[in-house]
Design an enzyme around this catalytic site. Structure first.
Site, PDB file in Angstrom:
ATOM      1  N   SER A  17       0.804  -1.221   0.000  1.00  0.00           N
ATOM      2  CA  SER A  17       0.000   0.000   0.000  1.00  0.00           C
ATOM      3  C   SER A  17       0.838   1.273   0.000  1.00  0.00           C
ATOM      4  O   SER A  17       0.370   2.327  -0.446  1.00  0.00           O
ATOM      5  CB  SER A  17      -0.945   0.006   1.213  1.00  0.00           C
ATOM      6  OG  SER A  17      -0.211  -0.135   2.418  1.00  0.00           O
TER       7      SER A  17
ATOM      8  N   ASP B  66      -3.263   6.712  11.609  1.00  0.00           N
ATOM      9  CA  ASP B  66      -2.413   6.077  10.581  1.00  0.00           C
ATOM     10  C   ASP B  66      -1.080   6.826  10.514  1.00  0.00           C
ATOM     11  O   ASP B  66      -1.003   7.953  10.017  1.00  0.00           O
ATOM     12  CB  ASP B  66      -3.127   6.128   9.236  1.00  0.00           C
ATOM     13  CG  ASP B  66      -2.327   5.457   8.119  1.00  0.00           C
ATOM     14  OD1 ASP B  66      -1.186   5.040   8.368  1.00  0.00           O
ATOM     15  OD2 ASP B  66      -2.866   5.357   6.990  1.00  0.00           O
TER      16      ASP B  66
ATOM     17  N   HIS C  31       1.096   5.464   6.263  1.00  0.00           N
ATOM     18  CA  HIS C  31       0.923   6.041   4.936  1.00  0.00           C
ATOM     19  C   HIS C  31       1.147   7.552   4.991  1.00  0.00           C
ATOM     20  O   HIS C  31       1.434   8.097   6.056  1.00  0.00           O
ATOM     21  CB  HIS C  31      -0.467   5.677   4.399  1.00  0.00           C
ATOM     22  CG  HIS C  31      -0.701   4.204   4.314  1.00  0.00           C
ATOM     23  ND1 HIS C  31      -1.364   3.491   5.300  1.00  0.00           N
ATOM     24  CD2 HIS C  31      -0.342   3.295   3.383  1.00  0.00           C
ATOM     25  CE1 HIS C  31      -1.409   2.213   4.977  1.00  0.00           C
ATOM     26  NE2 HIS C  31      -0.784   2.058   3.813  1.00  0.00           N
TER      27      HIS C  31
END
Length: 530
Positions: free
Chosen positions: A260, A506, A509
């Site tokens: 990802s 998060d 990312h």
């Protein structure tokens, strides 16, 4: 006899008198000549001016004035005597300049204001700040200062730390000046706040933005993370040139293969180039693990293929991959490779999904009743997987037609203790980068990086051309650039998560626009100039 002697004596006397007279006459003539020279008027060609003549001296002719103008008595009284300071500041005109410079008329001289003594005293003295901003060169500096050639600028030593802080942001022309990787380590540098040339785009203007990464759209108010520019120590990064990159990719495929975070970089790449493609000449399609962005005007494709462990695994479904047990077919890669074997540029990454103590290695096929599993240390399994990957690359890809890149491990910021914050705190609410040079957090595993570097060196020994995009260090500094809670939540949040946002922030990312744009700036330089 006596008479005879007397006659001879008289003759001698006469002769002596004659000779003596001649001598006296000659002496008289010499004296008379000298006196004549001294006392007589000069020749008309060289007249000696009298005192009256000097006062009545005629004005020089027009021709003489052009050769050497003599100021009149009136001019001498009106013209101020220059000061010592004026002498030093006013350069002496060259001979060529004097001939080219028109002689000012009397009207010009009257119209030109002469600075008074009061004006000179009223002239403001530069303040200390002005002096630091623009020092006045000394006379010695002006004579000895050499003009830098283009070669000198390339050989110029790297600036010191003090210079780097005072150094102005490079202009657009500077950034587009061709760089040399031999002279500059692109991955060693610092982040510089730049709200003039950054961000390169807005998340609301990118038609293909992923909601996982659109932090501004999902409520983040502090947008300073968008304005930081990467500044290598030894050179300036050219701005991202979307048109040049698309032209290089004309009729070709650029494929990102990995997890990802690699998809994060792929979305960034699309946002960087899409504004250079007219409407109706771009579209995005998705089929299974393959996401394909087409620039039809260039017949170019920028794709992402989901393969978080590179080899086959039970996590290969791009939507349903959160499983308790992680299982890999360590020697099988063909199922994935068939999807990107025709690519002209391949960008691989695989790191985060190996960050567990152990995983299961499958012998056989998924779903086969005869399959067996063996639990293996994750680092050892990672090394085995990269061996499978490198064998396929060396066997099936042509080094003359395929550019290969392996992206190093991305930084994570889940433990704020790494940068001096209390326990149980992460990147949530961080708004500034880490400024400490060579900072390294606990989210990076040097041993895994060594395994990846070893696999790349092995490919080079086998004749493959492959580069490592070493994004680790430059990403380590950016604890402020993660989505945290400002993203679309695809699954309902638990009570525990809702009670403390740090539980679901998060810190893996990256917001866009942001850090992955720099990864692509570096990648596009390699693609264009390699």
């Amino acid at each position: 006899m006596a008479k005879k002697r007397h006659a001879v004596l008289n003759l001698c006397l006469v002769k002596c008198s004659f000779y003596y007279s001649m001598v006296l006459l000659s002496a008289a003539l010499v004296v008379a000549g000298v006196y004549h020279i001294i006392d007589s008027p000069r020749m008309p060609k060289y007249p000696t001016p009298t005192k009256e003549d000097r006062h009545e001296r005629p004005t020089p002719t027009e021709e003489y004035r052009h050769e050497r103008p003599t100021p009149t008595e009136e001019d001498r009284h009106e013209r101020p005597t220059p000061t010592e300071e004026y002498h030093h500041e006013r350069p002496t005109p060259t001979e060529e300049y004097r001939h080219e410079r028109p002689t000012p008329t009397k009207e010009d001289r009257h119209e030109r204001p002469t600075p008074t003594k009061g004006d000179r005293h009223e002239r403001p003295t530069p303040i200390e700040e002005d002096l630091h901003e623009r020092p006045t060169p000394t006379e010695e500096d002006r004579h000895e200062r050499p003009t830098l050639t283009k070669e000198d600028r390339h050989q110029r030593p790297p600036p010191t730390e003090e210079d780097r802080h005072e150094r102005p942001a490079p202009t657009e022309e500077d950034r587009h000046e061709r760089w040399s990787r031999a002279d500059c380590d692109l991955f060693s540098g610092r982040w510089v706040y730049d709200n003039e040339s950054h961000p390169p785009y807005r998340d609301r203007n990118c038609s293909f933005m992923n909601d996982d990464l659109a932090c501004e759209k999902y409520g983040r108010k502090d947008l300073n993370y968008q304005y930081w520019r990467w500044q290598p120590h030894g050179c300036n990064l050219p701005r991202f040139d979307a048109r040049a990159l698309l032209e290089r990719l004309r009729g070709k495929r650029l494929v990102f293969v990995g997890d990802s975070v690699n998809r994060n970089q792929w979305v960034s790449m699309i946002c960087l180039v899409e504004s250079s493609i007219p409407k109706g000449f771009k579209h995005l399609r998705w089929h299974g693990s393959l996401y394909s962005f087409k620039a039809t005007e260039y017949n170019a494709s920028i794709d992402f293929y989901w393969a978080p462990l590179l080899v086959e695994s039970n996590s290969d479904d791009p939507s349903n991959h959160r499983l308790t047990d992680r299982i890999v077919r360590i020697e099988s890669i063909e199922k994935h490779a068939v999807q990107w074997s025709d690519a002209s540029v391949l960008v691989f990454n695989s790191y985060l999904w190996w960050r567990i103590p152990k995983l299961k290695v499958l012998k056989g096929h998924f779903g086969s009743p005869h399959a067996s599993y063996k639990e293996v240390n994750a680092l050892r399994a990672y090394k085995m997987a990269l061996k499978t990957w490198s064998n396929w690359v060396a066997t099936h890809l042509n080094p003359n037609t395929t550019q290969l890149f392996f992206v190093s491990m991305p930084a994570t910021h889940s433990r704020a203790q790494d940068w001096g914050m209390p326990e149980r705190v992460n990147c949530l609410n961080e708004t500034e980068p880490i400024l400490e040079e060579r900072y390294s957090g606990s989210g990076s595993d040097p041993k895994m990086m060594q395994v990846a570097e070893g696999a790349v060196r092995g490919l080079r020994r086998r004749g493959m051309k492959i580069e490592i995009l070493n994004i680790t260090q430059l990403s380590e500094y950016r604890k402020d650039a993660h989505p945290t809670i400002y993203k679309k939540q695809w699954h309902p949040l638990t009570k525990e998560q809702l009670s403390d946002p740090r539980n679901y922030a998060d810190c893996t990312h990256w917001c866009l626009p942001g850090v992955p744009d720099v990864w692509n700036e570096l990648l596009h330089l390699y693609i264009l100039y390699n």
